[in-house]
Structures are given as C-alpha cells and as structure tokens.
Design a protein around this motif. Structure first.
Motif, PDB file in Angstrom:
ATOM      1  N   GLY A  13       0.863  -1.176   0.000  1.00 16.46           N
ATOM      2  CA  GLY A  13       0.000   0.000   0.000  1.00 16.46           C
ATOM      3  C   GLY A  13       0.893   1.217   0.000  1.00 16.46           C
ATOM      4  O   GLY A  13       1.919   1.242   0.687  1.00 16.46           O
ATOM      5  N   PHE A  14       0.545   2.214  -0.803  1.00 17.37           N
ATOM      6  CA  PHE A  14       1.356   3.433  -0.879  1.00 17.37           C
ATOM      7  C   PHE A  14       0.460   4.627  -1.163  1.00 17.37           C
ATOM      8  O   PHE A  14      -0.672   4.481  -1.643  1.00 17.37           O
ATOM      9  CB  PHE A  14       2.453   3.301  -1.951  1.00 17.37           C
ATOM     10  CG  PHE A  14       1.961   2.903  -3.328  1.00 17.37           C
ATOM     11  CD1 PHE A  14       1.727   1.561  -3.632  1.00 17.37           C
ATOM     12  CD2 PHE A  14       1.707   3.859  -4.295  1.00 17.37           C
ATOM     13  CE1 PHE A  14       1.254   1.185  -4.888  1.00 17.37           C
ATOM     14  CE2 PHE A  14       1.247   3.490  -5.556  1.00 17.37           C
ATOM     15  CZ  PHE A  14       1.017   2.141  -5.857  1.00 17.37           C
ATOM     16  N   LYS A  15       0.978   5.821  -0.872  1.00 18.99           N
ATOM     17  CA  LYS A  15       0.192   7.046  -1.046  1.00 18.99           C
ATOM     18  C   LYS A  15       0.005   7.350  -2.522  1.00 18.99           C
ATOM     19  O   LYS A  15       0.966   7.257  -3.307  1.00 18.99           O
ATOM     20  CB  LYS A  15       0.887   8.228  -0.355  1.00 18.99           C
ATOM     21  CG  LYS A  15       0.898   8.104   1.156  1.00 18.99           C
ATOM     22  CD  LYS A  15       1.410   9.391   1.787  1.00 18.99           C
ATOM     23  CE  LYS A  15       1.359   9.266   3.296  1.00 18.99           C
ATOM     24  NZ  LYS A  15       1.782  10.497   3.975  1.00 18.99           N
TER      25      LYS A  15
ATOM     26  N   GLY B 220     -12.457   5.611 -15.847  1.00 23.66           N
ATOM     27  CA  GLY B 220     -11.253   6.440 -15.732  1.00 23.66           C
ATOM     28  C   GLY B 220     -10.015   5.685 -15.287  1.00 23.66           C
ATOM     29  O   GLY B 220      -9.108   6.277 -14.696  1.00 23.66           O
ATOM     30  N   GLN B 221      -9.959   4.386 -15.585  1.00 24.31           N
ATOM     31  CA  GLN B 221      -8.735   3.642 -15.219  1.00 24.31           C
ATOM     32  C   GLN B 221      -7.557   4.170 -16.023  1.00 24.31           C
ATOM     33  O   GLN B 221      -7.642   4.284 -17.261  1.00 24.31           O
ATOM     34  CB  GLN B 221      -8.915   2.142 -15.472  1.00 24.31           C
ATOM     35  CG  GLN B 221      -7.707   1.326 -15.007  1.00 24.31           C
ATOM     36  CD  GLN B 221      -7.866  -0.186 -15.237  1.00 24.31           C
ATOM     37  OE1 GLN B 221      -8.822  -0.626 -15.877  1.00 24.31           O
ATOM     38  NE2 GLN B 221      -6.928  -0.952 -14.719  1.00 24.31           N
ATOM     39  N   THR B 222      -6.483   4.537 -15.331  1.00 17.67           N
ATOM     40  CA  THR B 222      -5.300   5.068 -16.018  1.00 17.67           C
ATOM     41  C   THR B 222      -4.072   4.190 -15.830  1.00 17.67           C
ATOM     42  O   THR B 222      -3.121   4.290 -16.597  1.00 17.67           O
ATOM     43  CB  THR B 222      -4.958   6.492 -15.523  1.00 17.67           C
ATOM     44  OG1 THR B 222      -4.765   6.453 -14.104  1.00 17.67           O
ATOM     45  CG2 THR B 222      -6.069   7.475 -15.863  1.00 17.67           C
ATOM     46  N   VAL B 223      -4.079   3.353 -14.797  1.00 13.45           N
ATOM     47  CA  VAL B 223      -2.944   2.445 -14.570  1.00 13.45           C
ATOM     48  C   VAL B 223      -3.481   1.023 -14.631  1.00 13.45           C
ATOM     49  O   VAL B 223      -4.406   0.657 -13.899  1.00 13.45           O
ATOM     50  CB  VAL B 223      -2.271   2.711 -13.207  1.00 13.45           C
ATOM     51  CG1 VAL B 223      -1.142   1.704 -12.974  1.00 13.45           C
ATOM     52  CG2 VAL B 223      -1.723   4.139 -13.137  1.00 13.45           C
ATOM     53  N   PHE B 224      -2.877   0.217 -15.523  1.00 12.35           N
ATOM     54  CA  PHE B 224      -3.448  -1.093 -15.829  1.00 12.35           C
ATOM     55  C   PHE B 224      -2.731  -2.211 -15.060  1.00 12.35           C
ATOM     56  O   PHE B 224      -2.279  -3.203 -15.631  1.00 12.35           O
ATOM     57  CB  PHE B 224      -3.487  -1.277 -17.358  1.00 12.35           C
ATOM     58  CG  PHE B 224      -4.419  -0.249 -17.960  1.00 12.35           C
ATOM     59  CD1 PHE B 224      -5.775  -0.502 -18.056  1.00 12.35           C
ATOM     60  CD2 PHE B 224      -3.939   1.010 -18.328  1.00 12.35           C
ATOM     61  CE1 PHE B 224      -6.654   0.457 -18.553  1.00 12.35           C
ATOM     62  CE2 PHE B 224      -4.808   1.981 -18.817  1.00 12.35           C
ATOM     63  CZ  PHE B 224      -6.169   1.704 -18.930  1.00 12.35           C
TER      64      PHE B 224
ATOM     65  N   THR C 114      -4.025  -3.899 -11.425  1.00 10.42           N
ATOM     66  CA  THR C 114      -5.170  -3.811 -10.503  1.00 10.42           C
ATOM     67  C   THR C 114      -4.791  -3.091  -9.217  1.00 10.42           C
ATOM     68  O   THR C 114      -3.767  -3.409  -8.600  1.00 10.42           O
ATOM     69  CB  THR C 114      -5.665  -5.229 -10.142  1.00 10.42           C
ATOM     70  OG1 THR C 114      -5.876  -5.950 -11.355  1.00 10.42           O
ATOM     71  CG2 THR C 114      -6.962  -5.170  -9.341  1.00 10.42           C
ATOM     72  N   HIS C 115      -5.626  -2.131  -8.837  1.00 17.11           N
ATOM     73  CA  HIS C 115      -5.380  -1.412  -7.587  1.00 17.11           C
ATOM     74  C   HIS C 115      -6.691  -0.994  -6.965  1.00 17.11           C
ATOM     75  O   HIS C 115      -7.674  -0.732  -7.651  1.00 17.11           O
ATOM     76  CB  HIS C 115      -4.490  -0.183  -7.819  1.00 17.11           C
ATOM     77  CG  HIS C 115      -4.974   0.735  -8.910  1.00 17.11           C
ATOM     78  ND1 HIS C 115      -4.755   0.463 -10.246  1.00 17.11           N
ATOM     79  CD2 HIS C 115      -5.673   1.893  -8.866  1.00 17.11           C
ATOM     80  CE1 HIS C 115      -5.295   1.431 -10.971  1.00 17.11           C
ATOM     81  NE2 HIS C 115      -5.875   2.307 -10.159  1.00 17.11           N
ATOM     82  N   PHE C 116      -6.679  -0.940  -5.640  1.00 17.24           N
ATOM     83  CA  PHE C 116      -7.807  -0.407  -4.884  1.00 17.24           C
ATOM     84  C   PHE C 116      -7.379   0.926  -4.296  1.00 17.24           C
ATOM     85  O   PHE C 116      -6.312   1.032  -3.681  1.00 17.24           O
ATOM     86  CB  PHE C 116      -8.208  -1.361  -3.756  1.00 17.24           C
ATOM     87  CG  PHE C 116      -8.867  -2.621  -4.251  1.00 17.24           C
ATOM     88  CD1 PHE C 116     -10.184  -2.614  -4.699  1.00 17.24           C
ATOM     89  CD2 PHE C 116      -8.168  -3.821  -4.284  1.00 17.24           C
ATOM     90  CE1 PHE C 116     -10.787  -3.765  -5.159  1.00 17.24           C
ATOM     91  CE2 PHE C 116      -8.766  -4.980  -4.751  1.00 17.24           C
ATOM     92  CZ  PHE C 116     -10.087  -4.952  -5.189  1.00 17.24           C
ATOM     93  N   HIS C 117      -8.234   1.938  -4.507  1.00 21.88           N
ATOM     94  CA  HIS C 117      -8.058   3.224  -3.836  1.00 21.88           C
ATOM     95  C   HIS C 117      -8.694   3.095  -2.453  1.00 21.88           C
ATOM     96  O   HIS C 117      -9.843   2.651  -2.342  1.00 21.88           O
ATOM     97  CB  HIS C 117      -8.793   4.338  -4.582  1.00 21.88           C
ATOM     98  CG  HIS C 117      -8.339   4.563  -5.993  1.00 21.88           C
ATOM     99  ND1 HIS C 117      -7.546   5.629  -6.355  1.00 21.88           N
ATOM    100  CD2 HIS C 117      -8.565   3.869  -7.136  1.00 21.88           C
ATOM    101  CE1 HIS C 117      -7.322   5.587  -7.658  1.00 21.88           C
ATOM    102  NE2 HIS C 117      -7.929   4.527  -8.159  1.00 21.88           N
ATOM    103  N   LEU C 118      -7.993   3.490  -1.417  1.00 18.99           N
ATOM    104  CA  LEU C 118      -8.580   3.553  -0.071  1.00 18.99           C
ATOM    105  C   LEU C 118      -8.576   5.021   0.353  1.00 18.99           C
ATOM    106  O   LEU C 118      -7.512   5.638   0.466  1.00 18.99           O
ATOM    107  CB  LEU C 118      -7.789   2.681   0.906  1.00 18.99           C
ATOM    108  CG  LEU C 118      -8.464   2.473   2.283  1.00 18.99           C
ATOM    109  CD1 LEU C 118      -7.982   1.173   2.927  1.00 18.99           C
ATOM    110  CD2 LEU C 118      -8.206   3.635   3.233  1.00 18.99           C
TER     111      LEU C 118
END
Ligand code: 5GP
Ligand code: ZN
Length: 114
Positions: free
Chosen positions: A27-29, A93-97, A99-103
């Motif tokens: 997890g990162f900012k 609006g996916q820009t990075v392909f 998989t990621h979850f925004h928290l």
C-alpha cells in the motif's frame, strides 16, 4: 510486467511512500490525493484489472482485502469510516493497468447513490 509503473513501484524502481507492506501486497500514497488519506493497494503479482484478477488469480482478492483491513485497524479508520474503489476501463477512468484499490479516508467523502 516490464512497462507497468506499479510493477516498477513493487520492484523499487520508481519511488513511492509506502504505508503498508507484507509478502504479497503493498500500500502506498497516491501521487495526486483526492482525500486527506488516499492510498493505493496493489498485489505484487501483476494483473490488469479486477476482472483479469478475478478470473486468473482470485486469491489475490482476499490477500488485498486482508491488507486493507490490517491497515485500517492499524490507523483506526473503521470508526470514522473509509471507502474502497477500483476502476476498470475508460468510462471509470482507469489510467494504470495494474489492478489497484483506492482507499480513501480522513474526512467526509462525497456520497454517491441516494
Ligand atoms: P486509476 O485512475 O487507474 O484508478 O488510478 C491510478 C492512480 O494512480 C491515480 O489516482 C494516480 O494519481 C495514481 N498514480 C499514477 N502514477 C503514480 C505513481 O507513479 N505513483 C503514485 N504513488 N501514484 C500514481
Ligand atoms: Zn504491473
């Protein structure tokens, strides 16, 4: 994947501000935060979106949600609450392909739905 920026973050080739790490997940900012707390959680093994993940490596889901639970407990976020979002494709609006979850947390978030 060699041309994936989030794989490069996993490999340490692109710097990031990590807020969580275990054997499987980091997890990162977010570089451009949309809330007081805006972190991205990714699996170290590349998939391109949530459907790719769900079809090809579904156990990643539990590993990522476990990571987000541990982080939310560590930061005591459950009381005030937080939001988890994932985008798939252009309309979302996916820009990075990778998989990621925004928290998102730390303040009241705009409500959607009624
Ligand atoms: P998406 O729009 O694909 O759902 O989310 C991609 C997110 O990644 C965006 O919120 C964007 O700000 C973030 N992002 C893009 N490149 C980088 C980067 O190199 N480092 C970090 N920390 N975040 C990034
Ligand atoms: Zn990747």
């Amino acid at each position: 994947m060699s041309d994936c920026i989030f794989c490069k973050i996993v490999e340490g080739k692109i710097p990031s501000t990590k807020i969580f790490e275990n054997e499987k997940v980091i997890g990162f900012k977010d570089l451009r935060p949309q809330a007081v707390i805006h972190n991205l959680f990714i699996h170290k093994k590349h998939t391109k979106n949530i459907n790719d993940l769900s079809q090809n490596d579904p156990s990643q889901l539990a590993e990522m949600f476990e990571a987000m639970r541990l982080y939310s407990e560590q930061e005591n976020l459950s009381k005030d609450g937080f939001r988890i979002v994932t985008n798939l494709g252009p309309n979302a609006g996916q820009t990075v392909f990778h998989t990621h979850f925004h928290l998102l947390a730390g303040e009241p978030l705009g409500h959607f739905g009624s």
